[in-house]
Design a protein around this motif. Structure first.
Motif, mmCIF file in Angstrom:
data_model
loop_
_atom_site.group_PDB
_atom_site.id
_atom_site.type_symbol
_atom_site.label_atom_id
_atom_site.label_comp_id
_atom_site.label_asym_id
_atom_site.label_seq_id
_atom_site.Cartn_x
_atom_site.Cartn_y
_atom_site.Cartn_z
ATOM 1 N N ILE A 51 -4.386 -0.327 5.016
ATOM 2 C CA ILE A 51 -4.967 -1.650 5.259
ATOM 3 C C ILE A 51 -4.325 -2.206 6.518
ATOM 4 C CG2 ILE A 51 -5.269 -3.989 4.395
ATOM 5 C CD1 ILE A 51 -5.098 -2.869 1.576
ATOM 6 N N ALA A 91 -13.342 0.040 0.559
ATOM 7 C CA ALA A 91 -13.166 -1.261 1.197
ATOM 8 C C ALA A 91 -13.559 -2.428 0.303
ATOM 9 C CB ALA A 91 -13.940 -1.308 2.512
ATOM 10 N N THR A 99 -4.353 5.316 1.362
ATOM 11 C CA THR A 99 -5.010 4.041 1.658
ATOM 12 C C THR A 99 -4.251 3.332 2.768
ATOM 13 O OG1 THR A 99 -5.731 3.835 -0.631
ATOM 14 C CG2 THR A 99 -5.766 1.850 0.704
ATOM 15 N N THR A 129 0.809 -1.220 0.000
ATOM 16 C CA THR A 129 0.000 0.000 0.000
ATOM 17 C C THR A 129 0.839 1.266 0.000
ATOM 18 O OG1 THR A 129 -0.216 -0.075 2.402
ATOM 19 C CG2 THR A 129 -1.994 -1.061 1.100
ATOM 20 N N ILE A 155 -9.954 -1.473 6.420
ATOM 21 C CA ILE A 155 -9.481 -0.709 5.271
ATOM 22 C C ILE A 155 -9.951 0.730 5.405
ATOM 23 C CG2 ILE A 155 -9.562 -0.494 2.760
ATOM 24 C CD1 ILE A 155 -10.007 -3.527 2.649
#
Length: 114
Positions: free
Chosen positions: A33, A59, A31, A25, A53
């Motif tokens: 996660i 998501a 973003t 990521t 997420i």
């Protein structure tokens, strides 16, 4: 199987999968996660990985992408933990929406009105 061993396997897989997602990521700005928990079946055949997420609007899209690349993630995980685990479980991914649930409760109770 011994509860201590299962807990160690859960934590090991959680740490390594989390690290894999952190690396992946970095190329997607904005973003995040997070692997919130991992539960491995007693026979070590299936690992249920729960993901949080952010932003939650992305998501479902990211979850589908992760599910489609589950075999690649499992392969990369095997390279990392191959010496520690004899059998690597199949990875199944789920959305952990507990934070969204808590935000919803807070908004209904009026706790986040500031």
């Amino acid at each position: 199987m011994d509860n201590t061993r299962m807990s160690r396997i859960n934590r090991l897989i959680q740490k390594e999968v989390s690290d894999l997602f952190r690396i992946q990521t970095q190329s997607i700005p904005g973003t995040l996660i997070t692997v919130t928990s991992v539960t491995v079946s007693p026979d070590l055949s299936i690992a249920r990985v729960r993901l949080s997420i952010f932003p939650s609007e992305k998501a479902e899209e990211l979850l589908e992408s992760i599910r489609s690349s589950a075999k690649t993630i499992r392969y990369d995980l095997g390279l990392r933990v191959g010496k520690q685990l004899r059998k690597l479980p199949e990875l199944t991914f789920f959305i952990d929406d507990s934070l969204d649930y808590l935000e919803r409760i807070d908004s209904l109770l009026g706790l986040n009105d500031k």
